[in-house]
Design an enzyme around this catalytic site. Structure first.
Site, PDB file in Angstrom:
ATOM      1  N   ASP A 180       0.795  -1.244   0.077  1.00  0.00           N
ATOM      2  CA  ASP A 180       0.020  -0.146  -0.022  1.00  0.00           C
ATOM      3  C   ASP A 180       0.751   1.220  -0.003  1.00  0.00           C
ATOM      4  OD1 ASP A 180      -3.078   1.048   0.560  1.00  0.00           O
ATOM      5  OD2 ASP A 180      -1.581   2.239   1.701  1.00  0.00           O
ATOM      6  N   ASN A 188      -2.514  12.845  -3.363  1.00  0.00           N
ATOM      7  CA  ASN A 188      -3.156  13.359  -4.166  1.00  0.00           C
ATOM      8  C   ASN A 188      -3.593  14.843  -3.950  1.00  0.00           C
ATOM      9  OD1 ASN A 188      -3.815  11.844  -6.139  1.00  0.00           O
ATOM     10  ND2 ASN A 188      -5.256  10.336  -5.002  1.00  0.00           N
ATOM     11  N   HIS A 193      -4.888  14.910  -8.834  1.00  0.00           N
ATOM     12  CA  HIS A 193      -5.255  13.598  -9.198  1.00  0.00           C
ATOM     13  C   HIS A 193      -4.588  12.930 -10.564  1.00  0.00           C
ATOM     14  CE1 HIS A 193      -8.333  12.464  -6.293  1.00  0.00           C
ATOM     15  NE2 HIS A 193      -8.695  13.727  -6.427  1.00  0.00           N
ATOM     16  N   ASP A 197      -2.322   9.755 -10.350  1.00  0.00           N
ATOM     17  CA  ASP A 197      -2.306   8.819 -11.447  1.00  0.00           C
ATOM     18  C   ASP A 197      -1.071   8.274 -12.129  1.00  0.00           C
ATOM     19  OD1 ASP A 197      -5.175   8.622 -10.986  1.00  0.00           O
ATOM     20  OD2 ASP A 197      -5.622   9.643 -13.093  1.00  0.00           O
ATOM     21  N   GLU A 224      -4.847   2.354  -3.959  1.00  0.00           N
ATOM     22  CA  GLU A 224      -3.291   2.503  -3.921  1.00  0.00           C
ATOM     23  C   GLU A 224      -2.799   1.103  -3.423  1.00  0.00           C
ATOM     24  OE1 GLU A 224      -4.864   4.687  -0.199  1.00  0.00           O
ATOM     25  OE2 GLU A 224      -5.570   4.326  -2.201  1.00  0.00           O
TER      26      GLU A 224
END
Length: 323
Positions: A180, A188, A193, A197, A224
Site C-alpha cells: 500500500d 493526491n 489527481h 495517477d 493505491e
C-alpha cells in the site's frame, strides 16, 4: 436447338459454380474428374491432379497428417465428412480450402467412389482469425488495470486460485505480498489527481522491475494497493522481495512533502507464505497477509511486516535482488 445430353448439362452447371467439383476412384485412388475452376484458384491444371498423392503433397505440412488421417478414416467408415486445410498454390502460397466429401458405396456396402466439392474459404478464415485476435485482445484488456497497465483484481482472483491449487498439488510454498502506498490521499490532495495517477503508474513499474521471474504476478488490488503473487517462494525470499520493493520505491525519491514518513513517497507491505492444505480457503490466507499490512501501517509505515525471520537474512537477500 436440340437438347444437350444430361451429362453435358450437369458438367456445365458444375463448372459454372465457384465450388470445385471432383471425383476419386477409391480402388485406384485416382482422380477421375476435377473441375477447371481449380486452375484459377491454385494455379494447378486439372490434368496435374492424377492421384490422391497430388492432393496430399499440395497440402500445408502442418495440416497434412491431421487431414489425411481424418479423411481416410471417415471414408473407410463410409461416412460423409468435411475438412478444412491450407492448399499450396503453384507459386508457393497457401489458400484455405474446405473439402465437402460424399462417400459412394456399392450394394455390398463397399466404398467405390468419393465425390466432393472444394470451396475457397480464405476470406472466411481471415475473418475468423481477426475475430479470434480481437476476442483475445478484449479478454486481455478485461484482465488489465486500465490506469497502471498491470493486472487487475479480476486477474488476481484467477491467478491466486490457479497458483493455490498448484501449490497444494505440488506441496510447494506460495507467497503473497500486499503493498500500500503510504499517505496517498495526502499525495493526491497536494499534487492533484493527474499526478496521483502518474504516481500509481510509476509504482506499478517499480514493482514489476522487482517481481520479474516467469511466474511472478503483479496486480493492482484496488485504490493505491498492489499485490504480488510469488509461486514456489519460501518465507525469507518473499520477505526479501517485499523489502526490495519497499526500497525501490524509496530510492525513486518521488516527491511527497505531505508524507508523515519523510519527503519521498514510501510504501508499506504485508507478507505471508503458506503450503496450502487440500480444502483450505485462499481467502483466509489473503486476509492474514492484509492484516500484516495493517500492522505495518500501525507500526509507522515505510516497512514490511511478515512472519518471524532473521533480519540479516532478509536484508542480504534483498540486497542480492537489487543486483
Amino acid at each position: 436447338m436440340p437438347n444437350a445430353p444430361d451429362s453435358d448439362i450437369y458438367r456445365t452447371l458444375l463448372e459454372s459454380t465457384r465450388a470445385i467439383p471432383w471425383t476419386i476412384d477409391w480402388a485406384s485412388k485416382t482422380f477421375t474428374y476435377i473441375g477447371p475452376q481449380i486452375e484459377p484458384l491454385l494455379g494447378w491444371t486439372p490434368e496435374s491432379w492424377a492421384t490422391v498423392n497430388d492432393w496430399v503433397e499440395r497440402m500445408h505440412p502442418d495440416d497434412r497428417q491431421r487431414v489425411v488421417d481424418f479423411c481416410v478414416s471417415q471414408s473407410l467408415a463410409g461416412v460423409d465428412h468435411e475438412a478444412d486445410y491450407r492448399a499450396m498454390t503453384r507459386d508457393g502460397r497457401y489458400v484455405w480450402i474446405r473439402d465437402v466429401v460424399h462417400v459412394v458405396r456399392d450394394a455390398q456396402g463397399e466404398v467405390t467412389q468419393l465425390i466432393g466439392f472444394m470451396f475457397d474459404i480464405t476470406e472466411r478464415k481471415r475473418s475468423e482469425e481477426q475475430l479470434a485476435e480481437l476476442q483475445k485482445t478484449l479478454e486481455e484488456l478485461s484482465y488489465q488495470d486500465g490506469l497502471t497497465g498491470v493486472a487487475n483484481r479480476r486477474m488476481f482472483d484467477v491467478v491466486i486460485d490457479r497458483e493455490w491449487l498448484a501449490a497444494c498439488r505440488d506441496r510447494q510454498p506460495l507467497s503473497l505480498v500486499v503493498i500500500d502506498i503510504d499517505w496517498f490521499k495526502q499525495y493526491n490532495d497536494h499534487h492533484g489527481h493527474l499526478k496521483g495517477d502518474e504516481c500509481l503508474r510509476r509504482v506499478a513499474r517499480l514493482l514489476q522491475s522487482v517481481a520479474r521471474r516467469p511466474r511472478d504476478f503483479v496486480g493492482r488490488f484496488g485504490g493505491e494497493e498492489f499485490v504480488l503473487v510469488l509461486p514456489a517462494t519460501d518465507r525469507d525470499t518473499a520477505a526479501a522481495i517485499a523489502e526490495h520493493c519497499r526500497q525501490q520505491v524509496l530510492d525513486a525519491c518521488i516527491d511527497h512533502p505531505q508524507s508523515g514518513t519523510g519527503d519521498c513517497l514510501t510504501v508499506s507491505a504485508g507478507v505471508g507464505t503458506t503450503v496450502p492444505e487440500p480444502g483450505a480457503d485462499p481467502v483466509e490466507f489473503i486476509e492474514s497477509v492484509d492484516r500484516r499490512l495493517y500492522q505495518a501501517k500501525l507500526g509507522g509505515r515505510n516497512r514490511v511486516v511478515g512472519e518471524p525471520a532473521v533480519a540479516g537474512d532478509v536484508a542480504d537477500r534483498a540486497a542480492e535482488l537489487a543486483h
